[in-house]
Design a protein around this motif. Structure first.
Motif, PDB file in Angstrom:
ATOM      1  N   VAL A 169      42.382  12.183   8.957  1.00 32.37           N
ATOM      2  CA  VAL A 169      41.638  13.319   9.504  1.00 32.37           C
ATOM      3  C   VAL A 169      42.473  14.084  10.523  1.00 32.37           C
ATOM      4  O   VAL A 169      42.392  15.317  10.598  1.00 32.37           O
ATOM      5  N   ILE A 170      43.324  13.395  11.288  1.00 32.64           N
ATOM      6  CA  ILE A 170      44.204  14.069  12.239  1.00 32.64           C
ATOM      7  C   ILE A 170      45.228  14.918  11.493  1.00 32.64           C
ATOM      8  O   ILE A 170      45.544  16.047  11.882  1.00 32.64           O
ATOM      9  N   GLN A 171      45.746  14.385  10.404  1.00 31.84           N
ATOM     10  CA  GLN A 171      46.715  15.136   9.604  1.00 31.84           C
ATOM     11  C   GLN A 171      46.076  16.386   8.988  1.00 31.84           C
ATOM     12  O   GLN A 171      46.690  17.454   8.939  1.00 31.84           O
ATOM     13  N   ILE A 172      44.832  16.266   8.536  1.00 36.78           N
ATOM     14  CA  ILE A 172      44.120  17.416   7.981  1.00 36.78           C
ATOM     15  C   ILE A 172      43.886  18.464   9.066  1.00 36.78           C
ATOM     16  O   ILE A 172      44.101  19.669   8.852  1.00 36.78           O
ATOM     17  N   PHE A 173      43.461  18.017  10.236  1.00 43.43           N
ATOM     18  CA  PHE A 173      43.229  18.953  11.350  1.00 43.43           C
ATOM     19  C   PHE A 173      44.522  19.657  11.751  1.00 43.43           C
ATOM     20  O   PHE A 173      44.517  20.842  12.083  1.00 43.43           O
TER      21      PHE A 173
ATOM     22  N   VAL B 274      52.029  28.822  13.522  1.00 42.81           N
ATOM     23  CA  VAL B 274      53.428  29.107  13.171  1.00 42.81           C
ATOM     24  C   VAL B 274      53.500  30.128  12.039  1.00 42.81           C
ATOM     25  O   VAL B 274      54.507  30.245  11.355  1.00 42.81           O
ATOM     26  N   GLY B 275      52.404  30.837  11.833  1.00 44.47           N
ATOM     27  CA  GLY B 275      52.387  31.926  10.872  1.00 44.47           C
ATOM     28  C   GLY B 275      52.128  31.531   9.442  1.00 44.47           C
ATOM     29  O   GLY B 275      52.334  32.336   8.533  1.00 44.47           O
ATOM     30  N   ILE B 276      51.690  30.294   9.208  1.00 44.30           N
ATOM     31  CA  ILE B 276      51.416  29.834   7.837  1.00 44.30           C
ATOM     32  C   ILE B 276      49.906  29.759   7.645  1.00 44.30           C
ATOM     33  O   ILE B 276      49.237  28.916   8.267  1.00 44.30           O
ATOM     34  N   MET B 277      49.376  30.621   6.827  1.00 48.18           N
ATOM     35  CA  MET B 277      47.940  30.667   6.557  1.00 48.18           C
ATOM     36  C   MET B 277      47.688  30.129   5.141  1.00 48.18           C
ATOM     37  O   MET B 277      48.130  30.733   4.164  1.00 48.18           O
ATOM     38  N   LEU B 278      47.021  29.015   5.057  1.00 43.50           N
ATOM     39  CA  LEU B 278      46.735  28.415   3.758  1.00 43.50           C
ATOM     40  C   LEU B 278      45.227  28.355   3.523  1.00 43.50           C
ATOM     41  O   LEU B 278      44.461  28.120   4.460  1.00 43.50           O
ATOM     42  N   PRO B 279      44.781  28.555   2.275  1.00 47.70           N
ATOM     43  CA  PRO B 279      43.360  28.332   1.964  1.00 47.70           C
ATOM     44  C   PRO B 279      43.004  26.879   2.244  1.00 47.70           C
ATOM     45  O   PRO B 279      43.846  25.976   2.138  1.00 47.70           O
ATOM     46  N   VAL B 280      41.759  26.648   2.602  1.00 42.27           N
ATOM     47  CA  VAL B 280      41.352  25.291   2.961  1.00 42.27           C
ATOM     48  C   VAL B 280      41.533  24.330   1.786  1.00 42.27           C
ATOM     49  O   VAL B 280      41.837  23.142   1.977  1.00 42.27           O
ATOM     50  N   PHE B 281      41.390  24.824   0.559  1.00 41.28           N
ATOM     51  CA  PHE B 281      41.613  23.969  -0.607  1.00 41.28           C
ATOM     52  C   PHE B 281      43.055  23.495  -0.649  1.00 41.28           C
ATOM     53  O   PHE B 281      43.330  22.318  -0.924  1.00 41.28           O
TER      54      PHE B 281
ATOM     55  N   LEU C 230      47.443  19.381   0.108  1.00 44.04           N
ATOM     56  CA  LEU C 230      48.626  18.956   0.865  1.00 44.04           C
ATOM     57  C   LEU C 230      48.328  17.731   1.724  1.00 44.04           C
ATOM     58  O   LEU C 230      49.081  16.752   1.718  1.00 44.04           O
ATOM     59  N   GLY C 231      47.229  17.798   2.474  1.00 50.75           N
ATOM     60  CA  GLY C 231      46.919  16.705   3.397  1.00 50.75           C
ATOM     61  C   GLY C 231      46.684  15.388   2.688  1.00 50.75           C
ATOM     62  O   GLY C 231      47.293  14.370   3.024  1.00 50.75           O
ATOM     63  N   VAL C 232      45.797  15.398   1.694  1.00 55.44           N
ATOM     64  CA  VAL C 232      45.483  14.162   0.972  1.00 55.44           C
ATOM     65  C   VAL C 232      46.677  13.703   0.147  1.00 55.44           C
ATOM     66  O   VAL C 232      46.971  12.501   0.062  1.00 55.44           O
ATOM     67  N   GLY C 233      47.392  14.659  -0.469  1.00 55.57           N
ATOM     68  CA  GLY C 233      48.556  14.299  -1.283  1.00 55.57           C
ATOM     69  C   GLY C 233      49.665  13.678  -0.463  1.00 55.57           C
ATOM     70  O   GLY C 233      50.244  12.655  -0.848  1.00 55.57           O
ATOM     71  N   ILE C 234      49.989  14.294   0.676  1.00 59.10           N
ATOM     72  CA  ILE C 234      51.043  13.757   1.540  1.00 59.10           C
ATOM     73  C   ILE C 234      50.653  12.393   2.089  1.00 59.10           C
ATOM     74  O   ILE C 234      51.472  11.476   2.169  1.00 59.10           O
ATOM     75  N   TYR C 235      49.384  12.242   2.455  1.00 61.48           N
ATOM     76  CA  TYR C 235      48.916  10.965   3.008  1.00 61.48           C
ATOM     77  C   TYR C 235      49.070   9.839   1.989  1.00 61.48           C
ATOM     78  O   TYR C 235      49.651   8.786   2.286  1.00 61.48           O
TER      79      TYR C 235
ATOM     80  N   VAL D 154      41.848   5.678  -6.688  1.00 54.71           N
ATOM     81  CA  VAL D 154      40.457   5.490  -6.256  1.00 54.71           C
ATOM     82  C   VAL D 154      40.319   5.828  -4.771  1.00 54.71           C
ATOM     83  O   VAL D 154      39.396   6.550  -4.363  1.00 54.71           O
ATOM     84  N   SER D 155      41.223   5.311  -3.954  1.00 56.31           N
ATOM     85  CA  SER D 155      41.185   5.594  -2.518  1.00 56.31           C
ATOM     86  C   SER D 155      41.349   7.083  -2.239  1.00 56.31           C
ATOM     87  O   SER D 155      40.697   7.642  -1.357  1.00 56.31           O
ATOM     88  N   LEU D 156      42.235   7.714  -2.990  1.00 54.84           N
ATOM     89  CA  LEU D 156      42.478   9.149  -2.798  1.00 54.84           C
ATOM     90  C   LEU D 156      41.209   9.954  -3.076  1.00 54.84           C
ATOM     91  O   LEU D 156      40.865  10.863  -2.312  1.00 54.84           O
ATOM     92  N   ILE D 157      40.520   9.626  -4.154  1.00 54.68           N
ATOM     93  CA  ILE D 157      39.295  10.356  -4.495  1.00 54.68           C
ATOM     94  C   ILE D 157      38.275  10.229  -3.375  1.00 54.68           C
ATOM     95  O   ILE D 157      37.650  11.221  -2.964  1.00 54.68           O
ATOM     96  N   LYS D 158      38.099   9.027  -2.853  1.00 56.60           N
ATOM     97  CA  LYS D 158      37.133   8.835  -1.768  1.00 56.60           C
ATOM     98  C   LYS D 158      37.573   9.556  -0.501  1.00 56.60           C
ATOM     99  O   LYS D 158      36.740  10.075   0.256  1.00 56.60           O
ATOM    100  N   ASN D 159      38.870   9.599  -0.256  1.00 53.96           N
ATOM    101  CA  ASN D 159      39.360  10.224   0.977  1.00 53.96           C
ATOM    102  C   ASN D 159      39.276  11.748   0.949  1.00 53.96           C
ATOM    103  O   ASN D 159      39.416  12.390   1.998  1.00 53.96           O
ATOM    104  N   THR D 160      39.054  12.343  -0.234  1.00 53.50           N
ATOM    105  CA  THR D 160      38.857  13.791  -0.252  1.00 53.50           C
ATOM    106  C   THR D 160      37.612  14.190   0.531  1.00 53.50           C
ATOM    107  O   THR D 160      37.465  15.357   0.907  1.00 53.50           O
ATOM    108  N   SER D 161      36.745  13.237   0.804  1.00 57.00           N
ATOM    109  CA  SER D 161      35.519  13.540   1.549  1.00 57.00           C
ATOM    110  C   SER D 161      35.802  14.011   2.975  1.00 57.00           C
ATOM    111  O   SER D 161      34.933  14.638   3.603  1.00 57.00           O
ATOM    112  N   VAL D 162      37.008  13.740   3.508  1.00 53.57           N
ATOM    113  CA  VAL D 162      37.325  14.210   4.867  1.00 53.57           C
ATOM    114  C   VAL D 162      37.379  15.737   4.915  1.00 53.57           C
ATOM    115  O   VAL D 162      37.281  16.324   6.002  1.00 53.57           O
ATOM    116  N   MET D 163      37.523  16.380   3.765  1.00 50.54           N
ATOM    117  CA  MET D 163      37.569  17.840   3.738  1.00 50.54           C
ATOM    118  C   MET D 163      36.252  18.455   4.176  1.00 50.54           C
ATOM    119  O   MET D 163      36.197  19.642   4.525  1.00 50.54           O
TER     120      MET D 163
END
Length: 223
Positions: free
Chosen positions: A73-77, A86-93, A98-103, A159-168
């Protein structure tokens, strides 16, 4: 009948099922893209973790130790609130992918590294003696053999990744949990909303978890 699971609340959930269907589809797409990114990062970093070159192993350890020892959740925030500064605007999706994939890439890197290390050293040496470079030996000789050992834990990571998408849901990510929470907060029908959400996550995760157990069983028999 009143209470958190009153029948009229269940009726409201089923009448407004498109809300949950939209979140369900978003979670599926987000999970698929994040898993693809995690696998790519995991393979590259996992191979680097078994390299003879110390800088590559150092990069592997720095990435794995930092990602695994900080909350998702800290990484997502950080991605959601920090990148705009830093001038990088990304859609929340995209932030979610990126956040879940990198984690999870850090965990898959460890799975890949362990799978490579389970291959006898003679396989590496035989490849080098035939003129293969380190990376070509990994691609053609080692990784195809390591895949058999790594596939069950990789499936568990999915399986863990799918459940962790809920942090979004915490950054209005449009996923299943976000839709369920937003819908329930408007009418206070939390009980049925969360039960249905849990069932939808179970529908995605249970077949994968069962498949992983079956692969582990077959692997134990063959060893």
């Amino acid at each position: 009948m009143t209470g958190p699971f009153a029948w009229f609340k269940w009726i409201a959930v089923f009448q407004e099922w498109p809300v949950f269907a939209e979140g369900f589809v978003t979670t599926l797409v987000l999970s698929a893209l994040a898993l693809s990114l995690a696998i790519i990062l995991g393979i590259v970093l996992g191979v680097m973790g078994t390299s003879h070159y110390k800088p590559m192993r150092t990069i592997n350890r720095a990435y794995v130790e930092f990602i695994q020892n900080t909350p998702l959740v800290i990484q997502i925030f950080f991605l959601y609130h920090g990148l705009p500064h830093v001038g990088i605007m990304l859609p929340v999706f995209s932030v979610g992918v990126l956040g879940v994939g990198i984690y999870h890439g850090a965990y898959i890197a460890e799975v890949v590294r362990a799978g490579i290390q389970s291959i006898p050293r003679g396989q590496h040496e035989a490849a080098y003696s035939q003129g293969f470079s380190y990376w070509s030996a990994m691609r053609h000789i080692v990784l195809p053999q390591a895949k058999r050992m790594a596939l069950p834990p990789l499936t568990n990571q999915a399986v863990s990744l799918i459940k962790n998408t809920s942090v979004m849901a915490m950054v209005a990510g449009g996923d299943l949990m976000y839709h369920a929470d937003s819908w329930a907060s408007t009418n206070l029908y939390y009980g049925p909303a969360y039960v249905v959400t849990g069932i939808l996550y179970w529908i995605i995760c249970y077949p994968l978890a069962r498949y992983a157990r079956e692969m582990e069983r077959k692997l134990e028999v063959s060893l």
